[in-house]
Design a protein around this motif. Structure first.
Motif, mmCIF file in Angstrom:
data_model
loop_
_atom_site.group_PDB
_atom_site.id
_atom_site.type_symbol
_atom_site.label_atom_id
_atom_site.label_comp_id
_atom_site.label_asym_id
_atom_site.label_seq_id
_atom_site.Cartn_x
_atom_site.Cartn_y
_atom_site.Cartn_z
ATOM 1 N N GLU A 1 -2.090 17.569 -2.586
ATOM 2 C CA GLU A 1 -0.848 18.264 -2.240
ATOM 3 C C GLU A 1 0.339 17.310 -2.199
ATOM 4 O O GLU A 1 1.470 17.712 -2.466
ATOM 5 N N SER A 2 0.089 16.072 -1.860
ATOM 6 C CA SER A 2 1.151 15.076 -1.764
ATOM 7 C C SER A 2 1.388 14.335 -3.067
ATOM 8 O O SER A 2 2.283 13.514 -3.158
ATOM 9 N N GLY A 3 0.544 14.587 -4.040
ATOM 10 C CA GLY A 3 0.659 13.867 -5.304
ATOM 11 C C GLY A 3 0.224 12.417 -5.173
ATOM 12 O O GLY A 3 0.592 11.574 -5.986
ATOM 13 N N ALA A 4 -0.574 12.135 -4.150
ATOM 14 C CA ALA A 4 -0.988 10.759 -3.891
ATOM 15 C C ALA A 4 -2.208 10.386 -4.718
ATOM 16 O O ALA A 4 -3.025 11.236 -5.079
ATOM 17 N N ALA A 5 -2.314 9.100 -4.977
ATOM 18 C CA ALA A 5 -3.465 8.575 -5.693
ATOM 19 C C ALA A 5 -4.428 7.883 -4.735
ATOM 20 O O ALA A 5 -5.583 7.644 -5.075
ATOM 21 N N VAL A 6 -3.942 7.583 -3.518
ATOM 22 C CA VAL A 6 -4.756 6.825 -2.582
ATOM 23 C C VAL A 6 -4.297 7.100 -1.147
ATOM 24 O O VAL A 6 -3.128 7.386 -0.907
ATOM 25 N N ILE A 7 -5.267 7.017 -0.233
ATOM 26 C CA ILE A 7 -4.982 7.042 1.197
ATOM 27 C C ILE A 7 -5.488 5.713 1.747
ATOM 28 O O ILE A 7 -6.668 5.390 1.614
ATOM 29 N N LEU A 8 -4.595 4.961 2.345
ATOM 30 C CA LEU A 8 -4.940 3.654 2.896
ATOM 31 C C LEU A 8 -5.052 3.723 4.414
ATOM 32 O O LEU A 8 -4.359 4.503 5.058
ATOM 33 N N GLU A 9 -5.911 2.877 4.952
ATOM 34 C CA GLU A 9 -6.042 2.754 6.405
ATOM 35 C C GLU A 9 -4.769 2.113 6.943
ATOM 36 O O GLU A 9 -4.357 1.055 6.478
ATOM 37 N N ARG A 10 -4.150 2.759 7.897
ATOM 38 C CA ARG A 10 -2.864 2.304 8.446
ATOM 39 C C ARG A 10 -2.940 0.878 8.996
ATOM 40 O O ARG A 10 -2.003 0.106 8.862
ATOM 41 N N ARG A 11 -4.049 0.513 9.627
ATOM 42 C CA ARG A 11 -4.185 -0.836 10.201
ATOM 43 C C ARG A 11 -4.169 -1.929 9.136
ATOM 44 O O ARG A 11 -3.945 -3.089 9.457
ATOM 45 N N SER A 12 -4.445 -1.578 7.896
ATOM 46 C CA SER A 12 -4.484 -2.568 6.824
ATOM 47 C C SER A 12 -3.119 -2.813 6.201
ATOM 48 O O SER A 12 -2.997 -3.634 5.294
ATOM 49 N N ILE A 13 -2.109 -2.120 6.673
ATOM 50 C CA ILE A 13 -0.783 -2.201 6.062
ATOM 51 C C ILE A 13 0.160 -2.914 7.012
ATOM 52 O O ILE A 13 0.223 -2.607 8.202
ATOM 53 N N PHE A 14 0.898 -3.842 6.463
ATOM 54 C CA PHE A 14 1.847 -4.614 7.260
ATOM 55 C C PHE A 14 3.051 -3.774 7.658
ATOM 56 O O PHE A 14 3.482 -3.782 8.794
ATOM 57 N N LEU A 15 3.593 -3.014 6.721
ATOM 58 C CA LEU A 15 4.790 -2.224 6.968
ATOM 59 C C LEU A 15 4.768 -1.001 6.068
ATOM 60 O O LEU A 15 4.414 -1.089 4.898
ATOM 61 N N SER A 16 5.135 0.149 6.633
ATOM 62 C CA SER A 16 5.211 1.359 5.818
ATOM 63 C C SER A 16 6.158 2.345 6.480
ATOM 64 O O SER A 16 6.442 2.256 7.673
ATOM 65 N N ALA A 17 6.608 3.296 5.699
ATOM 66 C CA ALA A 17 7.442 4.374 6.222
ATOM 67 C C ALA A 17 6.523 5.351 6.953
ATOM 68 O O ALA A 17 5.416 5.649 6.496
ATOM 69 N N THR A 18 6.966 5.843 8.086
ATOM 70 C CA THR A 18 6.138 6.782 8.844
ATOM 71 C C THR A 18 5.931 8.089 8.085
ATOM 72 O O THR A 18 4.976 8.813 8.360
ATOM 73 N N ALA A 19 6.774 8.373 7.137
ATOM 74 C CA ALA A 19 6.660 9.621 6.376
ATOM 75 C C ALA A 19 5.367 9.699 5.569
ATOM 76 O O ALA A 19 4.915 10.790 5.245
ATOM 77 N N ILE A 20 4.775 8.553 5.261
ATOM 78 C CA ILE A 20 3.554 8.592 4.459
ATOM 79 C C ILE A 20 2.293 8.636 5.317
ATOM 80 O O ILE A 20 1.191 8.726 4.792
ATOM 81 N N ASP A 21 2.436 8.586 6.638
ATOM 82 C CA ASP A 21 1.285 8.671 7.529
ATOM 83 C C ASP A 21 0.919 10.146 7.718
ATOM 84 O O ASP A 21 1.705 10.929 8.236
ATOM 85 N N ILE A 22 -0.287 10.504 7.312
ATOM 86 C CA ILE A 22 -0.716 11.911 7.372
ATOM 87 C C ILE A 22 -1.703 12.174 8.507
ATOM 88 O O ILE A 22 -2.317 13.240 8.551
ATOM 89 N N THR A 23 -1.818 11.248 9.443
ATOM 90 C CA THR A 23 -2.809 11.396 10.506
ATOM 91 C C THR A 23 -2.633 12.701 11.271
ATOM 92 O O THR A 23 -3.594 13.466 11.440
ATOM 93 N N ARG A 24 -1.432 12.985 11.730
ATOM 94 C CA ARG A 24 -1.196 14.205 12.526
ATOM 95 C C ARG A 24 -1.507 15.458 11.703
ATOM 96 O O ARG A 24 -2.161 16.383 12.179
#
Length: 187
Positions: free
Chosen positions: A144-167
């Motif tokens: 639905e998001s057109g994403a190719a990958v979902i990464l574990e948030r803890r493995s990322i140094f910095l990201s926009a909160t808009a790409i976090d789909i946890t909630r």
């Protein structure tokens, strides 16, 4: 170096995402991006399924802790009785009883430690069941998001909160899986 590469990749993705049209970026629903993030610990802990499993294992852990306290009290009483007999027994006889008691304590400790390990392994098994049940739902969110990958948030140094789909993922999982009672589980 790894963080720098991840940050560079993220910045490229964000610049591509940032270049989308205004109409597309203000649409309601999952953000359109090639990369999504998720906090898998939070996904488990805050989902109805995870809450039920954690509650169940906390109860099992409390039962084991109570059992450990009862065993400790019984062993303490036995040790006290053994110590009181020390003066009435020849040293060799007392040493034999003390060695038997020590072996009993060590065997009990091994048994109780094994029960704790088994409980932890079973909990991890339930997490695996949960993640396997969650995979199709996460794949749908990814499409639905057109994403190719979902990464574990803890493995990322910095990201926009808009790409976090946890909630969003928690809400979907709760609506599809509920507390997981109907989901096949392994001990």
């Amino acid at each position: 170096m790894r963080h720098a590469a991840a940050l560079f990749t993220l910045l490229i993705c964000l610049s591509i995402w940032g270049g989308q049209s205004t109409a597309q970026s203000t649409r309601i629903g999952p953000v359109q991006t090639p990369i999504l993030t998720i906090d898998s610990d939070r996904l488990f802990a805050e989902s109805a399924f995870g809450k039920r499993v954690v509650e169940e294992f906390e109860a099992r852990g409390a039962t084991l802790a109570a059992e450990n306290r009862r065993i400790e009290e019984a062993l303490s009483a036995e040790e006290k009785a053994l110590t009181e007999t020390r003066e009435t027994l020849p040293p060799a006889d007392f040493r034999l009883l003390a060695d038997e008691f020590d072996e009993k304590v060590q065997a009990t400790r091994r048994t109780q430690d094994a029960k704790t390990r088994d409980l932890n392994v079973a909990l991890e098994g339930r997490r695996v069941v949960f993640l396997n049940a969650a995979a199709p739902i996460l794949e749908t969110l990814m499409r639905e998001s057109g994403a190719a990958v979902i990464l574990e948030r803890r493995s990322i140094f910095l990201s926009a909160t808009a790409i976090d789909i946890t909630r969003t993922a928690i809400a979907r999982l709760d609506s599809v899986l509920g507390d997981g009672i109907a989901a096949p589980e392994q001990p």
